[in-house]
Design a protein around this motif. Structure first.
Motif, PDB file in Angstrom:
ATOM      1  N   PHE A   5     -36.117 -18.712   0.706  1.00  0.00           N
ATOM      2  CA  PHE A   5     -36.350 -18.207   2.058  1.00  0.00           C
ATOM      3  C   PHE A   5     -37.530 -17.239   2.067  1.00  0.00           C
ATOM      4  N   VAL A   6     -37.543 -16.324   1.113  1.00  0.00           N
ATOM      5  CA  VAL A   6     -38.623 -15.332   1.041  1.00  0.00           C
ATOM      6  C   VAL A   6     -39.963 -16.027   0.807  1.00  0.00           C
ATOM      7  N   LEU A   7     -39.995 -16.950  -0.143  1.00  0.00           N
ATOM      8  CA  LEU A   7     -41.245 -17.648  -0.449  1.00  0.00           C
ATOM      9  C   LEU A   7     -41.712 -18.517   0.717  1.00  0.00           C
ATOM     10  N   SER A   8     -40.770 -19.041   1.494  1.00  0.00           N
ATOM     11  CA  SER A   8     -41.135 -19.949   2.604  1.00  0.00           C
ATOM     12  C   SER A   8     -41.938 -19.259   3.690  1.00  0.00           C
ATOM     13  N   LYS A   9     -41.861 -17.942   3.739  1.00  0.00           N
ATOM     14  CA  LYS A   9     -42.601 -17.228   4.781  1.00  0.00           C
ATOM     15  C   LYS A   9     -44.108 -17.329   4.587  1.00  0.00           C
ATOM     16  N   LEU A  10     -44.517 -17.672   3.366  1.00  0.00           N
ATOM     17  CA  LEU A  10     -45.953 -17.854   3.119  1.00  0.00           C
ATOM     18  C   LEU A  10     -46.459 -19.186   3.681  1.00  0.00           C
ATOM     19  N   PRO A  11     -45.885 -20.344   3.312  1.00  0.00           N
ATOM     20  CA  PRO A  11     -46.371 -21.600   3.917  1.00  0.00           C
ATOM     21  C   PRO A  11     -46.147 -21.677   5.422  1.00  0.00           C
ATOM     22  N   GLU A  12     -45.155 -20.953   5.941  1.00  0.00           N
ATOM     23  CA  GLU A  12     -44.928 -20.974   7.391  1.00  0.00           C
ATOM     24  C   GLU A  12     -46.109 -20.407   8.171  1.00  0.00           C
ATOM     25  N   LEU A  13     -46.964 -19.665   7.490  1.00  0.00           N
ATOM     26  CA  LEU A  13     -48.179 -19.176   8.146  1.00  0.00           C
ATOM     27  C   LEU A  13     -49.043 -20.345   8.617  1.00  0.00           C
ATOM     28  N   GLY A  14     -48.853 -21.502   7.981  1.00  0.00           N
ATOM     29  CA  GLY A  14     -49.618 -22.683   8.356  1.00  0.00           C
ATOM     30  C   GLY A  14     -49.363 -23.146   9.778  1.00  0.00           C
ATOM     31  N   ASP A  15     -48.236 -22.727  10.372  1.00  0.00           N
ATOM     32  CA  ASP A  15     -47.965 -23.052  11.781  1.00  0.00           C
ATOM     33  C   ASP A  15     -49.148 -22.671  12.667  1.00  0.00           C
ATOM     34  N   THR A  16     -49.718 -21.515  12.362  1.00  0.00           N
ATOM     35  CA  THR A  16     -50.773 -20.962  13.213  1.00  0.00           C
ATOM     36  C   THR A  16     -52.051 -21.788  13.145  1.00  0.00           C
ATOM     37  N   MET A  17     -52.320 -22.392  11.991  1.00  0.00           N
ATOM     38  CA  MET A  17     -53.534 -23.185  11.857  1.00  0.00           C
ATOM     39  C   MET A  17     -53.491 -24.412  12.772  1.00  0.00           C
ATOM     40  N   PHE A  18     -52.301 -24.965  12.982  1.00  0.00           N
ATOM     41  CA  PHE A  18     -52.190 -26.077  13.916  1.00  0.00           C
ATOM     42  C   PHE A  18     -52.509 -25.620  15.340  1.00  0.00           C
ATOM     43  N   ILE A  19     -52.061 -24.419  15.685  1.00  0.00           N
ATOM     44  CA  ILE A  19     -52.347 -23.876  17.011  1.00  0.00           C
ATOM     45  C   ILE A  19     -53.851 -23.681  17.195  1.00  0.00           C
ATOM     46  N   VAL A  20     -54.488 -23.135  16.165  1.00  0.00           N
ATOM     47  CA  VAL A  20     -55.928 -22.867  16.233  1.00  0.00           C
ATOM     48  C   VAL A  20     -56.719 -24.172  16.317  1.00  0.00           C
ATOM     49  N   LEU A  21     -56.422 -25.121  15.443  1.00  0.00           N
ATOM     50  CA  LEU A  21     -57.185 -26.371  15.389  1.00  0.00           C
ATOM     51  C   LEU A  21     -56.926 -27.260  16.604  1.00  0.00           C
ATOM     52  N   ARG A  22     -55.764 -27.112  17.233  1.00  0.00           N
ATOM     53  CA  ARG A  22     -55.463 -27.909  18.432  1.00  0.00           C
ATOM     54  C   ARG A  22     -55.828 -27.146  19.716  1.00  0.00           C
ATOM     55  N   LYS A  23     -56.416 -25.950  19.531  1.00  0.00           N
ATOM     56  CA  LYS A  23     -56.901 -25.115  20.640  1.00  0.00           C
ATOM     57  C   LYS A  23     -55.786 -24.815  21.659  1.00  0.00           C
ATOM     58  N   GLN A  24     -54.628 -24.446  21.134  1.00  0.00           N
ATOM     59  CA  GLN A  24     -53.528 -24.017  21.974  1.00  0.00           C
ATOM     60  C   GLN A  24     -53.523 -22.494  22.063  1.00  0.00           C
ATOM     61  N   PRO A  25     -52.868 -21.921  23.068  1.00  0.00           N
ATOM     62  CA  PRO A  25     -52.847 -20.463  23.214  1.00  0.00           C
ATOM     63  C   PRO A  25     -52.179 -19.792  22.006  1.00  0.00           C
ATOM     64  N   LEU A  26     -52.849 -18.825  21.421  1.00  0.00           N
ATOM     65  CA  LEU A  26     -52.299 -18.062  20.295  1.00  0.00           C
ATOM     66  C   LEU A  26     -51.870 -16.693  20.807  1.00  0.00           C
ATOM     67  N   ILE A  27     -50.575 -16.533  21.035  1.00  0.00           N
ATOM     68  CA  ILE A  27     -50.076 -15.275  21.596  1.00  0.00           C
ATOM     69  C   ILE A  27     -49.799 -14.262  20.495  1.00  0.00           C
ATOM     70  N   PHE A  28     -49.794 -12.997  20.863  1.00  0.00           N
ATOM     71  CA  PHE A  28     -49.558 -11.903  19.921  1.00  0.00           C
ATOM     72  C   PHE A  28     -48.230 -12.076  19.193  1.00  0.00           C
ATOM     73  N   LEU A  29     -47.194 -12.470  19.914  1.00  0.00           N
ATOM     74  CA  LEU A  29     -45.866 -12.637  19.325  1.00  0.00           C
ATOM     75  C   LEU A  29     -45.906 -13.563  18.120  1.00  0.00           C
ATOM     76  N   HIS A  30     -46.688 -14.611  18.204  1.00  0.00           N
ATOM     77  CA  HIS A  30     -46.699 -15.622  17.144  1.00  0.00           C
ATOM     78  C   HIS A  30     -47.180 -15.042  15.814  1.00  0.00           C
ATOM     79  N   TRP A  31     -48.410 -14.490  15.804  1.00  0.00           N
ATOM     80  CA  TRP A  31     -48.935 -14.034  14.525  1.00  0.00           C
ATOM     81  C   TRP A  31     -48.313 -12.717  14.078  1.00  0.00           C
ATOM     82  N   TYR A  32     -47.916 -11.871  14.995  1.00  0.00           N
ATOM     83  CA  TYR A  32     -47.223 -10.624  14.647  1.00  0.00           C
ATOM     84  C   TYR A  32     -45.893 -10.941  13.967  1.00  0.00           C
TER      85      TYR A  32
END
Length: 282
Positions: A121-148
């Motif tokens: 579970f602890v280690l999974s928090k690192l690859p889960e950061l990849g969620d954000t790259m899909f948002i960026v590359l698909r040009k979807q809204p990146l809200i503060f809540l997401h990356w915070y």
């Protein structure tokens, strides 16, 4: 701190990689490399905001196939993690009560199954950061809540593991459960299925409930840190960080819930009414 000897759940099957898990080795690694979390978060911030700038003058990527695989993998991982950690929490509550579930850590030598999946579970928090790259590359809204949310969960999880924080069993099980539903929903959406719209509202409601329970567990644990109370395997610093984190999550998720499902629906209804009036007038 001394706690009474406890039994572990009667798992129907224990995998070899779970049997070989040595909790002290992973704890030592986390303690020796705790600064890595800050480096990863720094790189993450640079990548997502520089990525947004780079994508500003480019066409969005579809990435539907990769997104399907990504969400399916995370959904599968979360489902397995939940089925391997929930039995320990249920066993503890049934046999030893709420105090034990809040104040005695689960990833002890006797229960390697729970220990292994807490580590995962602890280690999974690192690859889960990849969620954000899909948002960026698909040009979807990146809200503060997401990356915070991504950054603080990673840092808090790594910090808590080094302390063998006892409340972690609650946080791990709840997060695995919510992510099981959330990533399954995202995977179905990426596959072009259309799950009922109310499911997204249920997922956000579950996230809000998770924050409420998280705050309640922290407050319960804090009571035992007062002089003259029972032992509790959590530091005051950890409780303070956790309460601040869960409290801020609740506010941000509640704001998102209101805007997405109430303000958004109201605006949609208003637009539809205006459109209907325009059609009638013509």
């Amino acid at each position: 701190m001394e706690f009474m000897e406890v039994t572990v759940p009667n798992y129907s099957y224990v995998f070899n990689f779970e049997k070989k898990f040595i909790h002290q080795d992973t704890r030592d690694w986390m303690q020796n490399n705790w600064t890595y979390g800050f480096y990863y978060c720094g790189i993450y911030m640079i990548l997502i905001f520089s990525g947004q700038h780079w994508m500003s003058s480019r066409q969005r990527f579809e990435l539907r196939g990769l997104l399907t695989i990504w969400n399916t993998l995370l959904a599968t991982f979360s489902i397995i993690g939940f089925t391997r950690t929930a039995p320990e929490l249920i066993h503890t509550l049934r046999n030893y009560g709420l105090y034990h579930s809040v104040c005695v850590p689960s990833f002890i030598e006797q229960d390697r199954v729970s220990g292994f999946w807490t580590w995962m579970f602890v280690l999974s928090k690192l690859p889960e950061l990849g969620d954000t790259m899909f948002i960026v590359l698909r040009k979807q809204p990146l809200i503060f809540l997401h990356w915070y949310h991504h950054i603080t969960v990673l840092l808090y999880s790594w910090f808590s593991y080094t302390e063998y924080t006892s409340t972690a069993r609650w946080f791990v099980v709840m997060n695995y459960f919510v992510h099981s539903i959330m990533y399954t929903y995202y995977a179905l959406k990426a596959m072009r299925y259309s799950p009922p719209k109310f499911i997204s509202m249920v997922i956000t409601a579950l996230q809000l409930l998770q924050m409420v329970i998280g705050c309640a567990i922290n407050i319960w644990a804090y009571r035992y840190l007062e002089p003259g109370q029972k032992d509790c395997c959590i530091s005051k610093h950890n409780v303070h960080f956790s309460l601040l984190m869960y409290g801020s999550y609740f506010i941000l998720f509640a704001r998102f819930f209101h805007k997405a499902y109430f303000v958004g629906r109201k605006n949609t209804k208003t637009s539809n009414d205006d459109y209907s009036k325009k059609i009638k007038s013509n």
